[in-house]
Design a protein around this motif. Structure first.
Motif, mmCIF file in Angstrom:
data_model
loop_
_atom_site.group_PDB
_atom_site.id
_atom_site.type_symbol
_atom_site.label_atom_id
_atom_site.label_comp_id
_atom_site.label_asym_id
_atom_site.label_seq_id
_atom_site.Cartn_x
_atom_site.Cartn_y
_atom_site.Cartn_z
ATOM 1 N N GLU A 9 107.775 38.680 -13.677
ATOM 2 C CA GLU A 9 106.873 37.942 -13.049
ATOM 3 C C GLU A 9 105.590 38.639 -12.697
ATOM 4 O O GLU A 9 104.733 38.214 -12.348
ATOM 5 C CB GLU A 9 107.420 37.496 -11.559
ATOM 6 C CG GLU A 9 108.720 36.889 -11.482
ATOM 7 C CD GLU A 9 108.592 35.489 -12.212
ATOM 8 O OE1 GLU A 9 107.513 34.868 -12.021
ATOM 9 O OE2 GLU A 9 109.484 35.261 -13.105
ATOM 10 N N THR A 10 105.343 40.191 -13.083
ATOM 11 C CA THR A 10 104.457 40.955 -12.772
ATOM 12 C C THR A 10 103.664 41.779 -13.729
ATOM 13 O O THR A 10 102.690 42.075 -13.551
ATOM 14 C CB THR A 10 104.907 41.872 -11.532
ATOM 15 O OG1 THR A 10 105.880 42.743 -12.167
ATOM 16 C CG2 THR A 10 105.356 41.101 -10.282
ATOM 17 N N SER A 11 103.939 41.655 -15.012
ATOM 18 C CA SER A 11 103.495 42.409 -15.991
ATOM 19 C C SER A 11 101.976 41.721 -16.362
ATOM 20 O O SER A 11 101.955 40.459 -16.072
ATOM 21 C CB SER A 11 104.124 42.408 -17.337
ATOM 22 O OG SER A 11 105.450 43.203 -17.053
ATOM 23 N N ARG A 12 101.273 42.253 -16.818
ATOM 24 C CA ARG A 12 99.726 41.937 -17.014
ATOM 25 C C ARG A 12 99.752 40.761 -17.956
ATOM 26 O O ARG A 12 100.483 40.679 -18.988
ATOM 27 C CB ARG A 12 99.157 43.236 -18.013
ATOM 28 C CG ARG A 12 97.478 42.814 -18.161
ATOM 29 C CD ARG A 12 96.556 42.514 -17.031
ATOM 30 N NE ARG A 12 95.274 42.718 -17.401
ATOM 31 C CZ ARG A 12 94.731 41.570 -17.480
ATOM 32 N NH1 ARG A 12 95.085 40.114 -17.667
ATOM 33 N NH2 ARG A 12 93.238 41.507 -17.670
ATOM 34 N N GLN A 204 110.049 35.351 -4.442
ATOM 35 C CA GLN A 204 109.248 35.778 -5.555
ATOM 36 C C GLN A 204 109.096 37.460 -5.579
ATOM 37 O O GLN A 204 108.613 38.195 -4.586
ATOM 38 C CB GLN A 204 107.690 35.281 -5.632
ATOM 39 C CG GLN A 204 107.356 35.506 -7.202
ATOM 40 C CD GLN A 204 105.965 34.778 -7.251
ATOM 41 O OE1 GLN A 204 105.433 34.897 -8.600
ATOM 42 N NE2 GLN A 204 105.301 33.975 -6.366
ATOM 43 N N PRO A 205 109.475 38.172 -6.664
ATOM 44 C CA PRO A 205 109.323 39.411 -6.926
ATOM 45 C C PRO A 205 107.615 39.571 -7.071
ATOM 46 O O PRO A 205 106.643 38.794 -7.398
ATOM 47 C CB PRO A 205 109.862 39.767 -8.282
ATOM 48 C CG PRO A 205 110.752 38.644 -8.282
ATOM 49 C CD PRO A 205 110.115 37.511 -8.079
ATOM 50 N N VAL A 206 107.355 40.823 -6.394
ATOM 51 C CA VAL A 206 105.533 40.923 -6.532
ATOM 52 C C VAL A 206 105.361 42.494 -6.455
ATOM 53 O O VAL A 206 106.025 43.416 -6.253
ATOM 54 C CB VAL A 206 104.786 40.245 -5.232
ATOM 55 C CG1 VAL A 206 105.577 40.899 -3.905
ATOM 56 C CG2 VAL A 206 103.304 40.278 -5.302
ATOM 57 N N GLY A 207 104.296 42.991 -7.098
ATOM 58 C CA GLY A 207 104.005 44.394 -7.377
ATOM 59 C C GLY A 207 104.891 45.176 -7.909
ATOM 60 O O GLY A 207 105.413 44.688 -8.990
ATOM 61 N N LYS A 208 105.189 46.495 -7.605
ATOM 62 C CA LYS A 208 106.154 47.403 -8.145
ATOM 63 C C LYS A 208 107.440 47.293 -7.340
ATOM 64 O O LYS A 208 107.545 47.927 -6.195
ATOM 65 C CB LYS A 208 105.655 48.507 -8.245
ATOM 66 C CG LYS A 208 104.618 48.833 -9.159
ATOM 67 C CD LYS A 208 104.171 50.283 -9.459
ATOM 68 C CE LYS A 208 102.688 50.303 -10.385
ATOM 69 N NZ LYS A 208 101.540 50.054 -9.499
ATOM 70 N N HIS A 246 104.236 26.535 4.205
ATOM 71 C CA HIS A 246 103.136 26.611 3.650
ATOM 72 C C HIS A 246 102.847 27.258 2.294
ATOM 73 O O HIS A 246 101.846 27.360 1.845
ATOM 74 C CB HIS A 246 101.918 27.290 4.546
ATOM 75 C CG HIS A 246 101.637 26.554 5.831
ATOM 76 N ND1 HIS A 246 101.889 26.842 6.918
ATOM 77 C CD2 HIS A 246 100.776 25.533 5.786
ATOM 78 C CE1 HIS A 246 101.600 25.781 7.822
ATOM 79 N NE2 HIS A 246 100.786 24.914 7.261
ATOM 80 N N MET A 247 103.902 27.550 1.829
ATOM 81 C CA MET A 247 104.302 28.007 0.317
ATOM 82 C C MET A 247 103.838 29.429 0.257
ATOM 83 O O MET A 247 103.325 30.166 -0.895
ATOM 84 C CB MET A 247 103.351 27.174 -0.660
ATOM 85 C CG MET A 247 103.807 25.836 -0.557
ATOM 86 S SD MET A 247 105.338 25.165 -0.773
ATOM 87 C CE MET A 247 105.494 25.590 -2.692
ATOM 88 N N TYR A 248 104.082 30.366 1.234
ATOM 89 C CA TYR A 248 103.685 31.751 1.119
ATOM 90 C C TYR A 248 104.019 32.581 -0.161
ATOM 91 O O TYR A 248 103.629 33.523 -0.640
ATOM 92 C CB TYR A 248 104.181 32.639 2.273
ATOM 93 C CG TYR A 248 103.115 32.520 3.409
ATOM 94 C CD1 TYR A 248 102.534 33.778 4.094
ATOM 95 C CD2 TYR A 248 102.278 31.439 3.807
ATOM 96 C CE1 TYR A 248 101.662 33.937 4.971
ATOM 97 C CE2 TYR A 248 101.317 31.641 4.761
ATOM 98 C CZ TYR A 248 101.095 32.787 5.626
ATOM 99 O OH TYR A 248 99.980 32.794 6.346
ATOM 100 N N SER A 249 105.544 32.007 -0.619
ATOM 101 C CA SER A 249 106.123 32.948 -1.621
ATOM 102 C C SER A 249 105.744 32.305 -2.964
ATOM 103 O O SER A 249 106.151 32.839 -4.025
ATOM 104 C CB SER A 249 107.716 32.733 -1.417
ATOM 105 O OG SER A 249 108.085 31.342 -1.336
ATOM 106 N N ASN A 250 104.722 31.279 -2.845
ATOM 107 C CA ASN A 250 104.484 31.029 -4.239
ATOM 108 C C ASN A 250 102.998 31.139 -4.755
ATOM 109 O O ASN A 250 102.080 30.461 -5.285
ATOM 110 C CB ASN A 250 104.370 29.233 -4.184
ATOM 111 C CG ASN A 250 104.756 28.488 -5.520
ATOM 112 O OD1 ASN A 250 103.805 28.296 -6.103
ATOM 113 N ND2 ASN A 250 106.002 28.317 -5.763
#
Length: 304
Positions: A9-12, A204-208, A246-250
């Motif tokens: 979900e997070t690669s460039r 949702q995964p985010v960052g490293k 409010h969909m913060y994880s989206n």
């Protein structure tokens, strides 16, 4: 031909399909609405206006331009909701999987024929008709595929249950080199605060190696605990019921260091910046009224 490549979900990000709000049509009736949040706004007379949603999506397109991401848009179907491109198909590795979505939405896939036809034939996957899945339930994490589902016997009674165990099984067989883990999600046709429409509505995964999560979105405590242990408690941003509504994880990652987020998500955006992540804030509160946000309206095609 398109050389698809998405493993997490997070690669460039290099190429993406961004939905459209241009000819969304009139506000649906209560009977036509697919989710409790839309129903809430139809009843209140606050259902989003087309021009506001077009403006919000343009803000996202501008961010992609800034980061030199190639953007594909669906062809316009008159009076048809085409915002949530994540639902209609998704990419795993170099394969594009056509989602089996609600029958009322089948036309949406035709609108990305210009993308689908650029994928080599052997990499276009159509699942069996009884394997229901939408892209919002499919989350990639390198060697893992996380899938949101609903395992209840009453699955057919929930228009909010979009991915079944037949799809989980089909994807497990299609990607034998991946570890597929499914998560039983809480569904409600009537109460938006109790409805995790897709996995990306509560996780949702985010960052490293970090993740955003909402405990109550999961029906089984041990599945939630598994994710917390997998990422480590210190790497988790827990969101409240109201924040899930409010969909913060989206939100949506352009890379490990850059995310697009809604400008009103103050608590989350502050945390993201504290992790060293650049937050590109956009207005997206109108689109959010349809129980979807930034991840829902984007379908990555190529990530490094």
């Amino acid at each position: 031909m398109l050389k698809l490549h998405v493993t997490n979900e997070t690669s460039r990000l290099r190429a993406v399909v961004l939905g459209r709000a241009k000819s969304n049509g009139p506000a649906p009736t209560l009977e036509e609405a697919y989710d409790p949040k839309s129903k809430l706004h139809i009843k209140a007379g606050t259902y989003p206006k087309v021009e506001d949603m077009v403006e919000e999506m343009s803000a996202v397109a501008s961010v992609f331009e800034k980061y030199d991401v190639k953007v594909y848009r669906p062809t316009v179907i008159t009076d048809y909701n085409q915002i949530f491109s994540r639902d209609i198909a998704f990419v795993i590795d170099d394969k594009m999987v056509k989602a089996n979505i609600l029958p009322d939405r089948a036309k949406e896939i035709e609108a990305i024929e210009h993308v689908w036809s650029q994928v080599p034939k052997e990499n276009r996957i159509t699942l069996p008709e009884d394997a229901h899945v939408e892209g919002g339930d499919v989350m990639l994490y390198d060697d893992y595929i996380f899938i949101g589902t609903y395992r209840g016997e009453d699955y057919p009674n929930y228009i909010t249950a979009r991915t079944n165990m037949k799809a989980v099984k089909a994807l497990t067989e299609l990607f034998p080199n991946k570890t597929v883990k499914s998560f039983n999600l809480r569904k409600s046709n009537t109460i938006p605060q109790d409805n995790a429409l897709h996995l990306d509505c509560c996780f949702q995964p985010v960052g490293k190696g970090k993740a955003i999560i909402h405990k109550n979105g999961f029906l089984e405590a041990e599945e939630y605990e598994w994710l917390v242990n997998f990422f480590g408690k210190d790497n988790i941003f827990e969101i409240t019921k109201d924040e899930m509504f409010h969909m913060y994880s989206n939100i949506f990652s352009i890379s490990e260091d850059v995310v697009i987020s809604e400008k009103n998500f103050t608590r989350l955006n502050t945390w993201l910046r504290a992790q060293g992540i650049t937050v590109e804030e956009v207005p997206y509160a109108e689109i959010a009224k349809q129980e979807g946000l930034l991840r829902c309206s984007t379908m990555p095609l190529i990530r490094d």
